[in-house]
Design a protein around this motif. Structure first.
Motif, PDB file in Angstrom:
ATOM      1  N   SER A   1      62.440  -2.848  16.236  1.00  0.00           N
ATOM      2  CA  SER A   1      62.809  -3.174  14.855  1.00  0.00           C
ATOM      3  C   SER A   1      62.588  -4.662  14.568  1.00  0.00           C
ATOM      4  O   SER A   1      62.094  -5.039  13.498  1.00  0.00           O
ATOM      5  CB  SER A   1      64.272  -2.802  14.601  1.00  0.00           C
ATOM      6  OG  SER A   1      64.673  -3.169  13.303  1.00  0.00           O
TER       7      SER A   1
ATOM      8  N   ASP B   1      58.939  -5.280  14.145  1.00  0.00           N
ATOM      9  CA  ASP B   1      58.528  -4.845  12.798  1.00  0.00           C
ATOM     10  C   ASP B   1      58.839  -5.942  11.779  1.00  0.00           C
ATOM     11  O   ASP B   1      58.023  -6.241  10.903  1.00  0.00           O
ATOM     12  CB  ASP B   1      59.260  -3.560  12.402  1.00  0.00           C
ATOM     13  CG  ASP B   1      58.818  -2.353  13.225  1.00  0.00           C
ATOM     14  OD1 ASP B   1      57.737  -2.415  13.841  1.00  0.00           O
ATOM     15  OD2 ASP B   1      59.568  -1.358  13.244  1.00  0.00           O
ATOM     16  N   ASP B   2      60.022  -6.518  11.900  1.00  0.00           N
ATOM     17  CA  ASP B   2      60.446  -7.575  10.982  1.00  0.00           C
ATOM     18  C   ASP B   2      59.545  -8.806  11.113  1.00  0.00           C
ATOM     19  O   ASP B   2      59.169  -9.427  10.112  1.00  0.00           O
ATOM     20  CB  ASP B   2      61.904  -7.947  11.257  1.00  0.00           C
ATOM     21  CG  ASP B   2      62.420  -9.011  10.308  1.00  0.00           C
ATOM     22  OD1 ASP B   2      62.333  -8.809   9.084  1.00  0.00           O
ATOM     23  OD2 ASP B   2      62.907 -10.050  10.790  1.00  0.00           O
TER      24      ASP B   2
ATOM     25  N   GLU C   1      56.433  -8.834  12.076  1.00  0.00           N
ATOM     26  CA  GLU C   1      55.128  -8.525  11.490  1.00  0.00           C
ATOM     27  C   GLU C   1      55.195  -8.535   9.961  1.00  0.00           C
ATOM     28  O   GLU C   1      54.284  -9.045   9.290  1.00  0.00           O
ATOM     29  CB  GLU C   1      54.650  -7.167  11.997  1.00  0.00           C
ATOM     30  CG  GLU C   1      53.213  -6.860  11.633  1.00  0.00           C
ATOM     31  CD  GLU C   1      52.653  -5.693  12.417  1.00  0.00           C
ATOM     32  OE1 GLU C   1      51.419  -5.563  12.475  1.00  0.00           O
ATOM     33  OE2 GLU C   1      53.454  -4.904  12.977  1.00  0.00           O
ATOM     34  N   ARG C   2      56.279  -8.007   9.406  1.00  0.00           N
ATOM     35  CA  ARG C   2      56.428  -8.000   7.946  1.00  0.00           C
ATOM     36  C   ARG C   2      56.532  -9.409   7.374  1.00  0.00           C
ATOM     37  O   ARG C   2      56.140  -9.658   6.230  1.00  0.00           O
ATOM     38  CB  ARG C   2      57.680  -7.201   7.551  1.00  0.00           C
ATOM     39  CG  ARG C   2      57.496  -5.696   7.558  1.00  0.00           C
ATOM     40  CD  ARG C   2      58.647  -5.018   6.848  1.00  0.00           C
ATOM     41  NE  ARG C   2      59.919  -5.281   7.516  1.00  0.00           N
ATOM     42  CZ  ARG C   2      60.443  -4.507   8.460  1.00  0.00           C
ATOM     43  NH1 ARG C   2      59.789  -3.420   8.863  1.00  0.00           N
ATOM     44  NH2 ARG C   2      61.602  -4.808   9.014  1.00  0.00           N
ATOM     45  N   ALA C   3      57.061 -10.332   8.159  1.00  0.00           N
ATOM     46  CA  ALA C   3      57.213 -11.714   7.689  1.00  0.00           C
ATOM     47  C   ALA C   3      55.862 -12.353   7.417  1.00  0.00           C
ATOM     48  O   ALA C   3      55.757 -13.296   6.623  1.00  0.00           O
ATOM     49  CB  ALA C   3      57.998 -12.539   8.711  1.00  0.00           C
ATOM     50  N   GLY C   4      54.812 -11.857   8.057  1.00  0.00           N
ATOM     51  CA  GLY C   4      53.471 -12.396   7.831  1.00  0.00           C
ATOM     52  C   GLY C   4      53.207 -13.661   8.623  1.00  0.00           C
ATOM     53  O   GLY C   4      54.128 -14.334   9.084  1.00  0.00           O
TER      54      GLY C   4
ATOM     55  N   HIS D   1      63.053 -14.323  13.634  1.00  0.00           N
ATOM     56  CA  HIS D   1      62.748 -12.896  13.457  1.00  0.00           C
ATOM     57  C   HIS D   1      62.799 -12.087  14.746  1.00  0.00           C
ATOM     58  O   HIS D   1      62.759 -10.849  14.684  1.00  0.00           O
ATOM     59  CB  HIS D   1      61.362 -12.747  12.813  1.00  0.00           C
ATOM     60  CG  HIS D   1      61.284 -13.266  11.416  1.00  0.00           C
ATOM     61  ND1 HIS D   1      61.818 -12.612  10.336  1.00  0.00           N
ATOM     62  CD2 HIS D   1      60.755 -14.427  10.928  1.00  0.00           C
ATOM     63  CE1 HIS D   1      61.615 -13.320   9.238  1.00  0.00           C
ATOM     64  NE2 HIS D   1      60.970 -14.423   9.569  1.00  0.00           N
TER      65      HIS D   1
ATOM     66  N   ARG E   1      52.593  -5.583  21.376  1.00  0.00           N
ATOM     67  CA  ARG E   1      52.430  -5.481  19.922  1.00  0.00           C
ATOM     68  C   ARG E   1      51.472  -6.543  19.386  1.00  0.00           C
ATOM     69  O   ARG E   1      50.710  -6.298  18.448  1.00  0.00           O
ATOM     70  CB  ARG E   1      53.794  -5.640  19.251  1.00  0.00           C
ATOM     71  CG  ARG E   1      53.750  -5.730  17.707  1.00  0.00           C
ATOM     72  CD  ARG E   1      53.439  -4.387  17.047  1.00  0.00           C
ATOM     73  NE  ARG E   1      54.611  -3.544  17.105  1.00  0.00           N
ATOM     74  CZ  ARG E   1      55.558  -3.489  16.169  1.00  0.00           C
ATOM     75  NH1 ARG E   1      55.455  -4.236  15.081  1.00  0.00           N
ATOM     76  NH2 ARG E   1      56.579  -2.679  16.305  1.00  0.00           N
TER      77      ARG E   1
END
Length: 397
Positions: free
Chosen positions: A124, A127-128, A130-133, A141, A366
């Motif tokens: 999780s 995922d966070d 990666e979403r942060a960019g 994160h 990842r």
């Protein structure tokens, strides 16, 4: 708040390495006089064999006799209540009594039951991240939230309380904090933990606090439960989170070592041990106080003196490890003192090792192109903290 220009010798680093003057102290006299955050002079023990000797001998090197840092801002009764349940500030037999109650909850077998949930938490967080960019702060994160959520779930701490706890933890470990401000943070933390314990007494859940109340509540007083909860929260969060941030930085700075782990996932366990040794993020255990005159490394230390053990210097001791300043994930560094030694050896070591193994493995899988987003010279280290770490680490992939 006025801050000294340079941390005390036992906290000094040169990037990821212990400061050169710390290595000189170890390779020279072995024991040197230093100033301490307690406002008292102390004796810094630097060699691996001497550190193990001090940490193994609670009779001559007492934890219980060492005052709380900044205790002058507390009245005696308040200081006594804040020491209750604090394993790191106790000697046998009181230490033995409390540790006996906690040890069954931290065996390797019990920790393995947590592995599926820890894996979910790590995934999780990734995922966070990666979403942060790109670029993203690996500390905010990934390194902070993973161990924070693990230990909070283990103890039954509401997720909504995590940010406030993190802020208090950072201040509690800051050696530059004035005594009055430190006392205020301790009072704030204790009030929160007292409420947490009261809730555990009222609703004895399956978390660790609920289990302690259910199985040992008749023997443990409220102050002791507060102390136990506080120490487990602080130790279970701060050390592992800083190992994740610094360990990632160390691997990115040593791409040959990172490549070996990625190519052969079976190397992850010895790699974790080597990172623990090489980084030694717990700069030193709480000081001991000598109960009698004692000789260490040929130097006489008087009774009633503070003795501080340098874990980074000890773990980089050439008498302990060959070529100790080289990071080598194939090394088998049996006997390192990154988790301390003796009766105060870290109770949560099995949990920390499992978190690090899972987190590093999944992170590298990842993000195969993981890299620093900024020059190494701009990395933001925490330099006045008892637990060495990073304020931030921007990465890309």
């Amino acid at each position: 708040m006025t801050q000294a220009n340079e941390p005390p010798l036992q906290l000094r680093r040169n990037g990821l390495d212990p400061a050169e003057e710390l290595a000189r102290a170890r390779d020279g006299e072995g024991v040197v006089r230093v100033e301490t955050p307690w406002g008292l002079p102390g004796y810094l023990v630097c060699r691996h064999a001497d550190v193990r000797r001090v940490l193994t001998d609670p009779v001559r090197f007492s934890s219980a006799l060492t005052p709380l840092r900044g205790a002058g801002a507390l009245d005696p009764g308040e200081a006594a209540r804040m020491r209750a349940g604090q394993l790191i500030g106790l000697d046998p037999p009181e230490h033995t009594r409390l540790r006996r109650m906690l040890t069954p909850e931290f065996t390797a077998r019990r920790m393995r039951r947590l592995e599926p949930r820890i894996t979910e938490i790590v995934q999780s967080a990734l995922d966070d991240l990666e979403r942060a960019g790109r670029p993203a702060d690996l500390v905010a994160h990934f390194a902070l939230p993973v161990p924070s959520l693990v230990i909070c779930e283990l103890l039954g701490v509401p997720r909504a309380d995590r940010a406030a706890f993190q802020d208090r933890a950072t201040r509690l470990l800051d050696t530059s904090l004035p005594a009055e401000e430190l006392a205020a943070v301790r009072r704030e933390e204790r009030a929160y933990l007292a409420d947490l314990v009261a809730r555990a007494r009222a609703d004895r859940g399956e978390d660790l606090l609920g289990t302690l109340v259910r199985e040992d509540g008749d023997e443990l007083g409220a102050d002791e439960l507060v102390g136990v909860a506080g120490q487990l929260l602080l130790a279970g969060h701060e050390t592992t989170s800083n190992m994740l941030g610094l360990g990632t930085l160390a691997l990115l700075r040593h791409p040959d070592q990172l490549a070996m782990i990625r190519e052969d996932p079976a190397r992850i366990e010895p790699a974790v041990e080597e990172l623990l040794r090489w980084l030694s993020i717990s700069q030193s255990p709480p000081p001991r106080t000598t109960t009698a005159e004692v000789e260490v490394a040929g130097q006489v230390i008087p009774a009633g003196a503070l003795v501080i053990c340098s874990l980074p210097a000890a773990n980089r001791d050439p008498a302990f490890a060959a070529d100790p300043d080289r990071l080598d994930v194939t090394r088998e560094p049996a006997g390192h003192v990154a988790f301390g030694h003796g009766v105060h050896h870290c109770l949560g070591a099995p949990l920390a090792r499992m978190e690090l193994r899972i987190a590093f493995s999944l992170l590298l899988r990842r993000f195969p192109g993981l890299a620093l987003a900024d020059p190494y010279e701009r990395v933001d280290f925490r330099v006045f903290s008892v637990v060495f770490g990073l304020n931030a680490l921007r990465v890309t992939w």
